[in-house]
Design a protein around this motif. Structure first.
Motif, PDB file in Angstrom:
ATOM      1  N   ASP A 133     -21.194 -10.346   4.034  1.00  0.00           N
ATOM      2  CA  ASP A 133     -21.817 -11.214   3.717  1.00  0.00           C
ATOM      3  C   ASP A 133     -23.617 -11.474   4.147  1.00  0.00           C
ATOM      4  O   ASP A 133     -24.118 -10.778   4.091  1.00  0.00           O
ATOM      5  CB  ASP A 133     -20.873 -12.113   4.973  1.00  0.00           C
ATOM      6  N   GLY A 134     -23.945 -12.687   4.269  1.00  0.00           N
ATOM      7  CA  GLY A 134     -25.541 -13.186   4.399  1.00  0.00           C
ATOM      8  C   GLY A 134     -26.143 -13.441   2.992  1.00  0.00           C
ATOM      9  O   GLY A 134     -25.539 -13.356   1.791  1.00  0.00           O
ATOM     10  N   THR A 135     -26.903 -13.412   3.760  1.00  0.00           N
ATOM     11  CA  THR A 135     -28.304 -14.550   1.736  1.00  0.00           C
ATOM     12  C   THR A 135     -29.026 -12.799   1.700  1.00  0.00           C
ATOM     13  O   THR A 135     -29.280 -12.275   2.576  1.00  0.00           O
ATOM     14  CB  THR A 135     -28.979 -15.578   2.288  1.00  0.00           C
ATOM     15  N   ASP A 160     -27.746  -8.813   3.338  1.00  0.00           N
ATOM     16  CA  ASP A 160     -26.390  -9.022   2.145  1.00  0.00           C
ATOM     17  C   ASP A 160     -25.936  -7.730   1.921  1.00  0.00           C
ATOM     18  O   ASP A 160     -24.805  -7.942   1.011  1.00  0.00           O
ATOM     19  CB  ASP A 160     -25.768  -9.976   1.372  1.00  0.00           C
ATOM     20  N   THR A 161     -26.624  -6.731   2.038  1.00  0.00           N
ATOM     21  CA  THR A 161     -26.054  -5.461   1.599  1.00  0.00           C
ATOM     22  C   THR A 161     -25.935  -4.610   2.660  1.00  0.00           C
ATOM     23  O   THR A 161     -26.763  -3.954   3.747  1.00  0.00           O
ATOM     24  CB  THR A 161     -27.140  -4.870   0.767  1.00  0.00           C
ATOM     25  N   ALA A 162     -24.514  -3.578   3.224  1.00  0.00           N
ATOM     26  CA  ALA A 162     -24.526  -1.826   3.172  1.00  0.00           C
ATOM     27  C   ALA A 162     -24.699  -1.141   2.511  1.00  0.00           C
ATOM     28  O   ALA A 162     -24.409  -0.316   1.861  1.00  0.00           O
ATOM     29  CB  ALA A 162     -23.359  -2.116   4.228  1.00  0.00           C
ATOM     30  N   HIS A 163     -26.082   0.336   2.998  1.00  0.00           N
ATOM     31  CA  HIS A 163     -26.147   0.722   2.417  1.00  0.00           C
ATOM     32  C   HIS A 163     -25.086   2.465   3.787  1.00  0.00           C
ATOM     33  O   HIS A 163     -25.163   2.789   4.092  1.00  0.00           O
ATOM     34  CB  HIS A 163     -27.835   1.136   2.885  1.00  0.00           C
ATOM     35  N   VAL A 172     -29.128  -4.324   7.907  1.00  0.00           N
ATOM     36  CA  VAL A 172     -30.381  -5.236   8.494  1.00  0.00           C
ATOM     37  C   VAL A 172     -29.475  -6.461   7.996  1.00  0.00           C
ATOM     38  O   VAL A 172     -29.569  -7.307   6.273  1.00  0.00           O
ATOM     39  CB  VAL A 172     -31.319  -4.649   7.511  1.00  0.00           C
ATOM     40  N   ALA A 173     -29.648  -7.957   9.211  1.00  0.00           N
ATOM     41  CA  ALA A 173     -29.056  -9.066   8.966  1.00  0.00           C
ATOM     42  C   ALA A 173     -29.628  -9.416   9.690  1.00  0.00           C
ATOM     43  O   ALA A 173     -30.356  -8.703  11.017  1.00  0.00           O
ATOM     44  CB  ALA A 173     -27.817  -9.052   7.703  1.00  0.00           C
ATOM     45  N   GLU A 174     -29.196 -11.027  10.081  1.00  0.00           N
ATOM     46  CA  GLU A 174     -29.548 -11.609  11.796  1.00  0.00           C
ATOM     47  C   GLU A 174     -29.245 -11.126  12.536  1.00  0.00           C
ATOM     48  O   GLU A 174     -27.689 -10.989  12.815  1.00  0.00           O
ATOM     49  CB  GLU A 174     -29.166 -12.925  11.357  1.00  0.00           C
ATOM     50  N   LEU A 175     -29.460 -10.767  14.026  1.00  0.00           N
ATOM     51  CA  LEU A 175     -29.227 -10.865  14.464  1.00  0.00           C
ATOM     52  C   LEU A 175     -28.335 -11.473  15.654  1.00  0.00           C
ATOM     53  O   LEU A 175     -26.553 -11.816  15.682  1.00  0.00           O
ATOM     54  CB  LEU A 175     -29.593  -9.403  15.867  1.00  0.00           C
ATOM     55  N   PHE A 176     -29.296 -12.297  16.145  1.00  0.00           N
ATOM     56  CA  PHE A 176     -29.204 -13.567  17.123  1.00  0.00           C
ATOM     57  C   PHE A 176     -30.675 -13.945  17.149  1.00  0.00           C
ATOM     58  O   PHE A 176     -31.552 -12.758  16.826  1.00  0.00           O
ATOM     59  CB  PHE A 176     -28.596 -13.031  18.849  1.00  0.00           C
ATOM     60  N   GLY A 177     -30.969 -15.121  17.409  1.00  0.00           N
ATOM     61  CA  GLY A 177     -32.232 -16.112  17.420  1.00  0.00           C
ATOM     62  C   GLY A 177     -32.668 -16.324  17.049  1.00  0.00           C
ATOM     63  O   GLY A 177     -34.356 -16.054  16.726  1.00  0.00           O
ATOM     64  N   GLY A 178     -32.218 -15.713  15.117  1.00  0.00           N
ATOM     65  CA  GLY A 178     -33.426 -15.575  13.604  1.00  0.00           C
ATOM     66  C   GLY A 178     -33.925 -13.707  14.374  1.00  0.00           C
ATOM     67  O   GLY A 178     -34.744 -14.456  13.016  1.00  0.00           O
TER      68      GLY A 178
END
Length: 316
Positions: free
Chosen positions: A15-17, A21-24, A90-96
């Motif tokens: 999921d994600g933009t 949006d990719t897991a390695h 790598v994606a959003e954690l929290f608070g941007g």
């Protein structure tokens, strides 16, 4: 089996933009050396047919902890007859903020939604990607995706405990330095331990010098110097009836099964590593998985008689 472990890389769309949006994936597997020109030129080895198809262990990292930190642990488990999968996403954690994360659906962890779906949708994406990997060389047919274990460290272990029962193939769960205590920012009262979403045996491991869990107490509305251990509370309060184990290793810390990166994550909060937890916990994890994922009678006997001189075991 040969005892040789090799690895290869794969990807999973999550999921994600884009581009977040990719897991390695890094896939560790028992291999066999045949001395071929193809091995010499590509570095790719065939899976050892002796134990194939191999049960699959999907392991989720802690926040901002790269998957290479778990290479020694993953290899030790794979050597006992499993395919072990780690990942970086790598994606959003929290608070941007952006960072390495197993992927958490925060809305699924709120009071009006918890228990209705996984808090970690990445798990389903990884399992789907492994189905694709299992259909082509070199691992064609080598993965037994009907026998899956989920494991994790820190936040990775937490989301595994919150998500496992939504994936029917999952037959065992293990975690190090993880609990189901939930942050007050999500709308829960201070000190809340959520019921784990598991329907299989669980192994929890924790070090006696875990400074990261202690240093995170205020997230849960508590004082880190004066509260019951969240991992033990998870073991006693959050798990359903079942064949569960809690392993406390005195002198080990939060990063006891990982090679901590001093430039990232929160290892600076950790207590001293007076004991090496990686070897003992990997050995216990392997026996646990052989017993509950492979169904080995001998492993169940080993588990019952496990030499716990390096740790304190509590059984349920």
């Amino acid at each position: 089996m040969s005892g040789l472990i090799r690895s290869l890389w794969w990807s999973a769309r999550t999921d994600g933009t884009a581009p977040f949006d990719t897991a390695h994936l890094k896939v560790y597997y028992p291999a066999i050396a045949e001395g071929t020109d193809a091995e010499r030129l590509t570095g790719v080895f065939a899976p050892d047919p002796a134990g194939a198809p191999y049960p699959v262990v999907v392991f989720l990292s802690g926040v901002n902890v790269g998957q290479e930190a778990y290479r020694r642990f993953a290899t030790a488990v794979a050597e006992t007859g499993f395919v072990v999968v780690t990942l970086d996403r790598v994606a959003e954690l929290f608070g941007g903020q952006q960072g390495l994360t197993p992927g958490v659906d925060l809305d699924a962890a709120r009071p009006d939604a918890y228990g209705t779906r996984p808090t970690c949708p990445t798990i389903g994406a990884v399992l789907s990607a492994l189905t694709e990997l299992n259909e082509q060389p070199p691992l064609r047919g080598a993965l037994d995706l009907d026998r899956v274990a989920l494991g994790g460290h820190s936040a990775g272990g937490t989301v595994v405990l919150q998500s496992a029962r939504y994936f029917p193939a999952v037959a065992a769960v293990f975690a190090w330095g993880a609990h189901t205590m939930v942050a007050t920012m999500l709308g829960w009262p201070a000190g809340t331990v959520l019921p784990a979403q598991v329907s299989c045996p669980v192994l929890l491991g924790v070090g006696g010098n875990d400074g990261v869990i202690r240093g995170s107490a205020d997230r849960y509305g508590e004082d880190g110097d004066d509260r019951p251990d969240p991992v033990r509370r998870t073991f006693t309060e959050a798990l359903p009836d079942g064949d569960h184990l809690l392993a406390l290793i005195p002198g080990a810390n939060h990063f006891g099964i990982a090679d901590a990166d001093p430039t990232a994550a929160r290892a600076f909060l950790d207590g001293p590593a007076d004991t090496d937890a990686l070897g003992p916990f990997a050995a216990l994890t392997s026996i646990f998985l052989r017993a509950h994922l492979r169904g080995e009678v001998a492993a169940k006997a080993e588990l019952a008689a496990f030499d716990a001189t390096t740790m304190r075991l509590t059984r349920r």
